[in-house]
Design a protein around this motif. Sequence first.
Motif, PDB file in Angstrom:
ATOM      1  N   TRP A 177      45.243 -35.016 -43.324  1.00  0.00           N
ATOM      2  CA  TRP A 177      43.821 -35.312 -43.417  1.00  0.00           C
ATOM      3  C   TRP A 177      43.182 -35.426 -42.032  1.00  0.00           C
ATOM      4  O   TRP A 177      42.044 -34.990 -41.814  1.00  0.00           O
ATOM      5  CB  TRP A 177      43.601 -36.599 -44.213  1.00  0.00           C
ATOM      6  N   LEU A 178      43.911 -36.018 -41.094  1.00  0.00           N
ATOM      7  CA  LEU A 178      43.384 -36.109 -39.726  1.00  0.00           C
ATOM      8  C   LEU A 178      43.216 -34.719 -39.108  1.00  0.00           C
ATOM      9  O   LEU A 178      42.226 -34.447 -38.424  1.00  0.00           O
ATOM     10  CB  LEU A 178      44.312 -36.968 -38.867  1.00  0.00           C
ATOM     11  N   LEU A 179      44.189 -33.861 -39.345  1.00  0.00           N
ATOM     12  CA  LEU A 179      44.089 -32.496 -38.829  1.00  0.00           C
ATOM     13  C   LEU A 179      42.979 -31.727 -39.537  1.00  0.00           C
ATOM     14  O   LEU A 179      42.263 -30.927 -38.918  1.00  0.00           O
ATOM     15  CB  LEU A 179      45.429 -31.778 -38.992  1.00  0.00           C
ATOM     16  N   PHE A 180      42.830 -31.968 -40.824  1.00  0.00           N
ATOM     17  CA  PHE A 180      41.729 -31.366 -41.577  1.00  0.00           C
ATOM     18  C   PHE A 180      40.384 -31.799 -40.999  1.00  0.00           C
ATOM     19  O   PHE A 180      39.417 -31.035 -40.961  1.00  0.00           O
ATOM     20  CB  PHE A 180      41.829 -31.764 -43.048  1.00  0.00           C
ATOM     21  N   GLY A 181      40.319 -33.058 -40.523  1.00  0.00           N
ATOM     22  CA  GLY A 181      39.096 -33.530 -39.873  1.00  0.00           C
ATOM     23  C   GLY A 181      38.757 -32.714 -38.639  1.00  0.00           C
ATOM     24  O   GLY A 181      37.598 -32.354 -38.407  1.00  0.00           O
ATOM     25  N   LEU A 182      39.780 -32.399 -37.832  1.00  0.00           N
ATOM     26  CA  LEU A 182      39.550 -31.576 -36.641  1.00  0.00           C
ATOM     27  C   LEU A 182      39.137 -30.156 -37.026  1.00  0.00           C
ATOM     28  O   LEU A 182      38.197 -29.594 -36.459  1.00  0.00           O
ATOM     29  CB  LEU A 182      40.808 -31.542 -35.779  1.00  0.00           C
ATOM     30  N   LEU A 183      39.851 -29.574 -37.985  1.00  0.00           N
ATOM     31  CA  LEU A 183      39.500 -28.217 -38.429  1.00  0.00           C
ATOM     32  C   LEU A 183      38.086 -28.185 -39.000  1.00  0.00           C
ATOM     33  O   LEU A 183      37.317 -27.251 -38.733  1.00  0.00           O
ATOM     34  CB  LEU A 183      40.502 -27.736 -39.480  1.00  0.00           C
ATOM     35  N   VAL A 231      49.430 -34.644 -34.283  1.00  0.00           N
ATOM     36  CA  VAL A 231      48.467 -35.152 -35.280  1.00  0.00           C
ATOM     37  C   VAL A 231      49.015 -34.983 -36.693  1.00  0.00           C
ATOM     38  O   VAL A 231      48.919 -35.892 -37.521  1.00  0.00           O
ATOM     39  CB  VAL A 231      47.105 -34.444 -35.123  1.00  0.00           C
ATOM     40  N   ARG A 232      49.616 -33.819 -36.975  1.00  0.00           N
ATOM     41  CA  ARG A 232      50.128 -33.581 -38.324  1.00  0.00           C
ATOM     42  C   ARG A 232      51.231 -34.571 -38.696  1.00  0.00           C
ATOM     43  O   ARG A 232      51.394 -34.939 -39.866  1.00  0.00           O
ATOM     44  CB  ARG A 232      50.650 -32.142 -38.447  1.00  0.00           C
ATOM     45  N   GLY A 233      51.994 -35.032 -37.726  1.00  0.00           N
ATOM     46  CA  GLY A 233      53.114 -35.918 -38.018  1.00  0.00           C
ATOM     47  C   GLY A 233      52.779 -37.393 -38.039  1.00  0.00           C
ATOM     48  O   GLY A 233      53.659 -38.223 -38.311  1.00  0.00           O
ATOM     49  N   LEU A 234      51.517 -37.753 -37.784  1.00  0.00           N
ATOM     50  CA  LEU A 234      51.153 -39.172 -37.744  1.00  0.00           C
ATOM     51  C   LEU A 234      51.368 -39.849 -39.102  1.00  0.00           C
ATOM     52  O   LEU A 234      50.964 -39.315 -40.139  1.00  0.00           O
ATOM     53  CB  LEU A 234      49.683 -39.320 -37.318  1.00  0.00           C
ATOM     54  N   ASP A 235      52.014 -41.009 -39.074  1.00  0.00           N
ATOM     55  CA  ASP A 235      52.268 -41.823 -40.277  1.00  0.00           C
ATOM     56  C   ASP A 235      52.987 -41.048 -41.373  1.00  0.00           C
ATOM     57  O   ASP A 235      52.836 -41.362 -42.563  1.00  0.00           O
ATOM     58  CB  ASP A 235      50.949 -42.389 -40.832  1.00  0.00           C
ATOM     59  N   TYR A 236      53.760 -40.034 -40.994  1.00  0.00           N
ATOM     60  CA  TYR A 236      54.381 -39.155 -41.987  1.00  0.00           C
ATOM     61  C   TYR A 236      55.363 -39.901 -42.882  1.00  0.00           C
ATOM     62  O   TYR A 236      55.464 -39.608 -44.077  1.00  0.00           O
ATOM     63  CB  TYR A 236      55.088 -37.996 -41.276  1.00  0.00           C
ATOM     64  N   GLN A 237      56.067 -40.864 -42.313  1.00  0.00           N
ATOM     65  CA  GLN A 237      57.055 -41.595 -43.102  1.00  0.00           C
ATOM     66  C   GLN A 237      56.392 -42.476 -44.152  1.00  0.00           C
ATOM     67  O   GLN A 237      56.943 -42.696 -45.246  1.00  0.00           O
ATOM     68  CB  GLN A 237      57.938 -42.452 -42.179  1.00  0.00           C
ATOM     69  N   GLN A 238      55.201 -43.001 -43.829  1.00  0.00           N
ATOM     70  CA  GLN A 238      54.487 -43.856 -44.772  1.00  0.00           C
ATOM     71  C   GLN A 238      53.681 -43.040 -45.787  1.00  0.00           C
ATOM     72  O   GLN A 238      53.615 -43.378 -46.964  1.00  0.00           O
ATOM     73  CB  GLN A 238      53.542 -44.812 -44.020  1.00  0.00           C
ATOM     74  N   ASP A 239      53.048 -41.969 -45.307  1.00  0.00           N
ATOM     75  CA  ASP A 239      52.221 -41.126 -46.174  1.00  0.00           C
ATOM     76  C   ASP A 239      52.223 -39.714 -45.598  1.00  0.00           C
ATOM     77  O   ASP A 239      51.705 -39.492 -44.504  1.00  0.00           O
ATOM     78  CB  ASP A 239      50.792 -41.667 -46.253  1.00  0.00           C
ATOM     79  N   ALA A 240      52.799 -38.783 -46.323  1.00  0.00           N
ATOM     80  CA  ALA A 240      52.956 -37.419 -45.816  1.00  0.00           C
ATOM     81  C   ALA A 240      51.631 -36.707 -45.590  1.00  0.00           C
ATOM     82  O   ALA A 240      51.592 -35.663 -44.934  1.00  0.00           O
ATOM     83  CB  ALA A 240      53.806 -36.594 -46.793  1.00  0.00           C
ATOM     84  N   PHE A 241      50.527 -37.269 -46.112  1.00  0.00           N
ATOM     85  CA  PHE A 241      49.244 -36.579 -46.005  1.00  0.00           C
ATOM     86  C   PHE A 241      48.286 -37.201 -44.990  1.00  0.00           C
ATOM     87  O   PHE A 241      47.201 -36.678 -44.771  1.00  0.00           O
ATOM     88  CB  PHE A 241      48.563 -36.531 -47.378  1.00  0.00           C
TER      89      PHE A 241
END
Length: 286
Positions: A153-159, A139-149
């Motif tokens: 944000w997705l992981l923050f949603g789970l937390l 989850v943390r690495g999703l779309d990392y190349q396009q937008d590092a955050f």
Amino acid sequence: MFKQRLLTALLLAPLALLAVFYLPLAGFALFVSVAFTLGAWEWSGLCGLASRTLRAIYTGLTAAMLFLLYLLQPVALQYLFADTLTLTLIIAGVVWWLLAVVLVLSYPGSQLLWAGRDWLKALLGWLTLLPAWSAVVFVRGLDYQQDAFTGAWLLFGLLGLVWAADIGGYAIGKPFGKTKLLPKVSPGKTLEGMLGGMLFVLLLVSAVGFWKNWPANIAYWYLAAIVLAALSVFGDLTESMFKRAAGKKDSGAFLPGHGGILDRIDSLTATAPLYALLLALFGGFH
């Protein structure tokens, strides 16, 4: 106890968020690996490994497997179904937690399947930790190349979901909890507390939905949030089941006022695989 618990939470939450948002992917994977390795040490105490040597071996094997996963799993995997190892681990995690729900609901009868089988409980520890690690890193690495955050944000949603369920459960369950949820597993858990946690989760989803101008798939958000909130409760109850069988109140003593690492990440380990799978199937907050 409450003051100590509050101070520990006020320290841990910002630390976790700093790691999620500002550590590079490799550093974040290391951060999660350290937490999960400490969790493995605590799990070894729940599965009947009496000697410190055996517990150290189990913990060392877990650390080695996490390192191997780091080498084998693409750190910025964009498409879950493109990597067989990650997909297999995450599906294994989802299946295990569905089974865990059944074990909790049928406790103490379910003890016949695992009580006294240290090797089986050790395996269940790996099914708890390894798929969750894989899911969190994915989850943390999703779309990392396009937008590092994006993944942050997705992981923050789970937390946020897990924390909302926990805070709501405490805020509602403490003063108003009367109906015991599963007293043979966890005498302190109440139906009112669980419903309070779900209420807080739904309020959180509503706040995000309002912020995002009520996207078309908001109904899916609510449904997913309810399922994940319920699963977070069973993450806590599953650990409580194993602690009760082992005669322990807490999984460890790493965190003052909170018990052990597992006592803090049990809901995360339960929800992370399903959350990652839902993101892969249906996408995120659009």
